[in-house]
Design an enzyme around this catalytic site. Structure first.
Site, PDB file in Angstrom:
ATOM      1  CG  HIS A 204      -0.230   0.279   2.509  1.00  0.00           C
ATOM      2  ND1 HIS A 204       0.401  -0.715   3.198  1.00  0.00           N
ATOM      3  CD2 HIS A 204      -0.024   1.416   3.212  1.00  0.00           C
ATOM      4  CE1 HIS A 204       0.949  -0.200   4.291  1.00  0.00           C
ATOM      5  NE2 HIS A 204       0.711   1.094   4.320  1.00  0.00           N
TER       6      HIS A 204
HETATM    7  C1  UD1 Z   1      -1.887   5.425   6.201  1.00  0.00           C
HETATM    8  C2  UD1 Z   1      -0.526   5.884   6.766  1.00  0.00           C
HETATM    9  C3  UD1 Z   1       0.511   4.791   6.530  1.00  0.00           C
HETATM   10  C4  UD1 Z   1       0.043   3.466   7.070  1.00  0.00           C
HETATM   11  C5  UD1 Z   1      -1.312   3.122   6.438  1.00  0.00           C
HETATM   12  C6  UD1 Z   1      -1.831   1.819   6.962  1.00  0.00           C
HETATM   13  C7  UD1 Z   1      -0.187   8.304   6.594  1.00  0.00           C
HETATM   14  C8  UD1 Z   1       0.630   9.353   5.957  1.00  0.00           C
HETATM   15  N1  UD1 Z   1      -0.052   7.079   6.084  1.00  0.00           N
HETATM   16  O1  UD1 Z   1      -1.741   5.338   4.795  1.00  0.00           O
HETATM   17  O2  UD1 Z   1       1.689   5.157   7.198  1.00  0.00           O
HETATM   18  O3  UD1 Z   1       0.981   2.467   6.760  1.00  0.00           O
HETATM   19  O4  UD1 Z   1      -2.229   4.176   6.763  1.00  0.00           O
HETATM   20  O5  UD1 Z   1      -3.021   1.457   6.413  1.00  0.00           O
HETATM   21  O6  UD1 Z   1      -0.900   8.572   7.534  1.00  0.00           O
HETATM   22  N2  UD1 Z   1      -9.038   4.723   2.156  1.00  0.00           N
HETATM   23  C9  UD1 Z   1     -10.246   4.081   2.143  1.00  0.00           C
HETATM   24  N3  UD1 Z   1     -10.774   3.696   3.336  1.00  0.00           N
HETATM   25  C10 UD1 Z   1     -10.173   3.922   4.522  1.00  0.00           C
HETATM   26  C11 UD1 Z   1      -8.930   4.596   4.522  1.00  0.00           C
HETATM   27  C12 UD1 Z   1      -8.370   4.978   3.348  1.00  0.00           C
HETATM   28  O7  UD1 Z   1     -10.823   3.846   1.098  1.00  0.00           O
HETATM   29  O8  UD1 Z   1     -10.716   3.531   5.569  1.00  0.00           O
HETATM   30  C13 UD1 Z   1      -8.400   5.110   0.879  1.00  0.00           C
HETATM   31  C14 UD1 Z   1      -8.771   6.479   0.411  1.00  0.00           C
HETATM   32  O9  UD1 Z   1      -8.895   6.433  -0.957  1.00  0.00           O
HETATM   33  C15 UD1 Z   1      -7.561   7.313   0.775  1.00  0.00           C
HETATM   34  C16 UD1 Z   1      -6.425   6.330   0.652  1.00  0.00           C
HETATM   35  O10 UD1 Z   1      -6.995   5.068   1.030  1.00  0.00           O
HETATM   36  O11 UD1 Z   1      -7.419   8.414  -0.049  1.00  0.00           O
HETATM   37  C17 UD1 Z   1      -5.265   6.636   1.531  1.00  0.00           C
HETATM   38  O12 UD1 Z   1      -5.670   6.781   2.895  1.00  0.00           O
HETATM   39  P1  UD1 Z   1      -4.784   7.664   3.905  1.00  0.00           P
HETATM   40  O13 UD1 Z   1      -5.382   7.621   5.261  1.00  0.00           O
HETATM   41  O14 UD1 Z   1      -4.524   8.996   3.326  1.00  0.00           O
HETATM   42  O15 UD1 Z   1      -3.374   6.953   3.952  1.00  0.00           O
HETATM   43  P2  UD1 Z   1      -2.993   5.397   3.817  1.00  0.00           P
HETATM   44  O16 UD1 Z   1      -2.461   5.152   2.486  1.00  0.00           O
HETATM   45  O17 UD1 Z   1      -4.097   4.541   4.309  1.00  0.00           O
END
Ligand code: UD1
Length: 357
Positions: A204
């Site tokens: 991811h």
């Molecule tokens: C975040 C953390 C990362 C961690 C990861 C674990 C930061 C900078 N990154 O990354 O260090 O390893 O979590 O999972 O905080 N999304 C969903 N549903 C959710 C959450 C996210 O669909 O419940 C999708 C959305 O499209 C979103 C993307 O995932 O834009 C990224 O989510 P985000 O919380 O920005 O960061 P992660 O990549 O999950």
């Protein structure tokens, strides 16, 4: 009595916070649990609260997704209000996600002490958003709980006084050990029709799943690996689109599935032949489960999982070789394990949080 404010936001926070929350409860410490809602899908969030026995958060900010600046700014605005209302004696933050950074900056500006669990880890790669979050959070923290001895040196180099740093072990490993008695890989194996050896893969990181060329290189190797043994991929929402576009689809030995709950995932990981990942926590968990781990990254903030564990860094083209070396028995891992990864980190941290109650 002012409460300790426990701050969680994203999936990897939940398994780190659970043992600290439980140990603080055992000591009768007053706590307020705040969930930022950075992760909000049932499979990325809710399922962990029930699985890990964490009480439901008293406050959920529902911040959701967004660009880094927007997500962090929205979080800071909401947290400022929460901190002013709750008036915590200390804000406890975990790991390196955007919620961690936002809470540390907001609390520091309100002159509320910050305690950082998992302080001092460094990849020395500032292209990783998490590295920026780590450096800023540590600079603003009053108490720094380190999971790994090298963290103490990193913090000293950044001018953090050693009397603020405590090597406490690894709360994520507390959670792993506590869950061991519940491990059962049969139900998920049955669901996936999965028998014998297999590779378990999670991907991811932006560096792997936001760059189409890299994603194609990784998927190519996964498909080659799937000719040798099944590859199970519980897919984080972040990687879904690009990895699917790069050809990571169900079929021909590859099983692409939804993210799993904690116990189900850990059960499967504990019996995997090889794990292929870019996660931080999984490098640590495989080390304690003695499962070979290939980390598709150029660096790691957790080098102790290489020197005292089962982890090895690979570039995309090294994936198949790594898997083959496990299958042909030439994989060798050091035998020593990291100090204090003994299942009692939560107790140690709660013991030190006591001074704020
Ligand atoms: C975040 C953390 C990362 C961690 C990861 C674990 C930061 C900078 N990154 O990354 O260090 O390893 O979590 O999972 O905080 N999304 C969903 N549903 C959710 C959450 C996210 O669909 O419940 C999708 C959305 O499209 C979103 C993307 O995932 O834009 C990224 O989510 P985000 O919380 O920005 O960061 P992660 O990549 O999950």
């Amino acid at each position: 009595m002012q409460p300790i404010l426990q701050l969680v936001g994203a999936r990897p926070n939940f398994m780190k916070a659970a043992p600290v929350i439980h140990a603080a409860d055992d000591r009768g410490l007053k706590q307020t649990l705040v969930h930022t809602g950075q992760h909000y899908d049932t499979l990325m969030s809710d399922v962990f609260f029930s699985d890990l026995g964490i009480p439901l958060p008293e406050i959920n900010l529902g911040v959701g997704s967004g660009s880094h600046a927007r997500q962090t700014a929205t979080l800071m605005t909401s947290l400022e209000e929460v901190f002013a209302n709750v008036e915590p004696s200390v804000v406890v933050v975990y790991g390196d996600v955007n919620s961690t950074l936002a809470a540390a900056v907001t609390a520091a500006k309100l002159c509320i002490p910050v305690a950082h669990v998992e302080a001092g880890l460094r990849s020395f790669d500032r292209t990783m958003p998490e590295e920026v979050n780590r450096v800023v959070t540590d600079a603003l923290s009053e108490v720094l709980f380190a999971t790994s001895p090298e963290a103490i040196g990193h913090l000293a180099n950044e001018g953090v006084s050693p009397d603020r740093v405590h090597l406490v072990g690894n709360p994520m490993i507390d959670t792993l050990f506590a869950a061991r008695a519940r491990f059962d890989d049969e139900p998920v194996r049955e669901r996936l029709n999965l028998h014998g050896d297999f590779v378990l893969s999670t991907l991811h990181r932006p560096s792997n799943v936001d760059d189409a060329d890299v994603a194609v290189r990784i998927v190519k190797q996964i498909k080659l690996a799937a000719e040798l043994l099944p590859v199970v991929v519980p897919l984080h929402p972040r990687g879904r689109e690009l990895l699917s576009g790069a050809g990571l689809v169900d079929g021909q030995g590859v099983r692409v599935i939804d993210p799993l709950g904690y116990t189900e995932f850990a059960s499967l990981m504990s019996v995997a032949t090889v794990v292929l990942t870019d996660s931080g926590g999984i490098q640590e968990e495989t080390t304690m489960l003695d499962v070979p781990c290939l980390t598709v990254r150029p660096n790691t903030e957790r080098p102790i999982t290489i020197t005292h564990g089962t982890n090895r860094l690979v570039d995309p083209e090294g994936i198949l070789n790594g898997i083959t070396s496990v299958l042909d028995g030439s994989w060798v891992a050091p035998v020593d394990r990291p100090p204090l990864w003994d299942g009692r980190a939560g107790e140690r941290i709660a013991g030190m949080l006591h001074v704020w109650t």
